[in-house]
Motif scaffolding. Sequence first.
Motif, PDB file in Angstrom:
ATOM      1  N   CYS A   1      13.266 -19.224 -47.390  1.00 35.14           N
ATOM      2  CA  CYS A   1      14.599 -18.987 -47.950  1.00 35.14           C
ATOM      3  C   CYS A   1      14.592 -19.221 -49.459  1.00 35.14           C
ATOM      4  O   CYS A   1      14.164 -20.267 -49.936  1.00 35.14           O
TER       5      CYS A   1
ATOM      6  N   ARG B   1      23.210 -15.322 -48.905  1.00 33.41           N
ATOM      7  CA  ARG B   1      24.025 -14.111 -48.976  1.00 33.41           C
ATOM      8  C   ARG B   1      25.268 -14.378 -48.131  1.00 33.41           C
ATOM      9  O   ARG B   1      25.191 -14.956 -47.059  1.00 33.41           O
TER      10      ARG B   1
ATOM     11  N   TYR C   1      28.643 -12.745 -46.282  1.00 28.52           N
ATOM     12  CA  TYR C   1      29.218 -11.522 -45.716  1.00 28.52           C
ATOM     13  C   TYR C   1      30.682 -11.749 -45.387  1.00 28.52           C
ATOM     14  O   TYR C   1      31.058 -12.806 -44.875  1.00 28.52           O
TER      15      TYR C   1
ATOM     16  N   VAL D   1      24.155 -16.496 -44.735  1.00 27.67           N
ATOM     17  CA  VAL D   1      22.796 -16.442 -44.196  1.00 27.67           C
ATOM     18  C   VAL D   1      21.799 -16.723 -45.318  1.00 27.67           C
ATOM     19  O   VAL D   1      22.105 -16.518 -46.494  1.00 27.67           O
TER      20      VAL D   1
ATOM     21  N   VAL E   1      18.263 -15.870 -47.342  1.00 29.61           N
ATOM     22  CA  VAL E   1      17.624 -14.628 -47.778  1.00 29.61           C
ATOM     23  C   VAL E   1      16.200 -14.960 -48.218  1.00 29.61           C
ATOM     24  O   VAL E   1      15.967 -15.981 -48.882  1.00 29.61           O
TER      25      VAL E   1
ATOM     26  N   ARG F   1      15.586  -9.924 -47.835  1.00 31.41           N
ATOM     27  CA  ARG F   1      15.926  -9.708 -46.430  1.00 31.41           C
ATOM     28  C   ARG F   1      16.664 -10.913 -45.866  1.00 31.41           C
ATOM     29  O   ARG F   1      16.269 -12.057 -46.098  1.00 31.41           O
ATOM     30  N   ASP F   2      17.710 -10.644 -45.090  1.00 34.35           N
ATOM     31  CA  ASP F   2      18.440 -11.728 -44.428  1.00 34.35           C
ATOM     32  C   ASP F   2      17.524 -12.438 -43.436  1.00 34.35           C
ATOM     33  O   ASP F   2      16.784 -11.793 -42.689  1.00 34.35           O
TER      34      ASP F   2
ATOM     35  N   VAL G   1      17.711 -13.649 -40.424  1.00 32.25           N
ATOM     36  CA  VAL G   1      18.419 -13.605 -39.152  1.00 32.25           C
ATOM     37  C   VAL G   1      17.475 -12.973 -38.130  1.00 32.25           C
ATOM     38  O   VAL G   1      16.564 -12.220 -38.498  1.00 32.25           O
TER      39      VAL G   1
ATOM     40  N   TYR H   1      12.123 -14.201 -37.735  1.00 31.99           N
ATOM     41  CA  TYR H   1      13.267 -15.079 -38.022  1.00 31.99           C
ATOM     42  C   TYR H   1      14.122 -15.344 -36.784  1.00 31.99           C
ATOM     43  O   TYR H   1      15.348 -15.367 -36.865  1.00 31.99           O
TER      44      TYR H   1
ATOM     45  N   GLY I   1      16.824 -17.839 -37.194  1.00 38.33           N
ATOM     46  CA  GLY I   1      17.687 -17.673 -38.367  1.00 38.33           C
ATOM     47  C   GLY I   1      19.116 -18.115 -38.071  1.00 38.33           C
ATOM     48  O   GLY I   1      19.634 -17.898 -36.977  1.00 38.33           O
TER      49      GLY I   1
ATOM     50  N   VAL J   1      23.184 -18.109 -38.852  1.00 38.96           N
ATOM     51  CA  VAL J   1      24.344 -17.448 -39.437  1.00 38.96           C
ATOM     52  C   VAL J   1      25.444 -18.496 -39.481  1.00 38.96           C
ATOM     53  O   VAL J   1      25.864 -19.009 -38.449  1.00 38.96           O
TER      54      VAL J   1
END
Length: 135
Positions: free
Chosen positions: A65, A69, A71, A91, A93, A98-99, A101, A112, A115, A117
């Motif tokens: 990480c 990011r 949302y 999340v 990045v 790239r996320d 997740v 991930y 990951g 959220v």
Amino acid sequence: MQLNDPVPGFNPNAGAPIPLPEARQWTANYRDEPLTDAEKGGRKRINAYYFGNELLDRIQSQPGCVGLRFYMGISKSKDADSKDESQLLVVGVDKDGRDIVARLDIDGASLYEDGIVGDESAKCPAMCDVSSPLS
């Protein structure tokens, strides 16, 4: 662009401080915007979201990480007496933009899978710092 390619133009160091007067004006501009149709229908306008360090540290300490990011989302009410509600999700990045997740990579392998959220922020209103120049 392939699934595993870096996000074009991604800058892992994006973001910079801005002057308080500019931030104050931007938040005032937002508060002064006319209500949306959804807000006229009862959805509460959210001015700010608060996430505690515990959640943010968990997300940022995920392997690879480099940043966060956020949302925008809307949780749809399943109860006729409740209204839909605006949400802010966070999340991690990775260095390629790239996320972090759960997903499959280009070869179909899990990527991930743990990951995080993040949600469940404290919203303003009602949890507001009324003494802040941004309120």
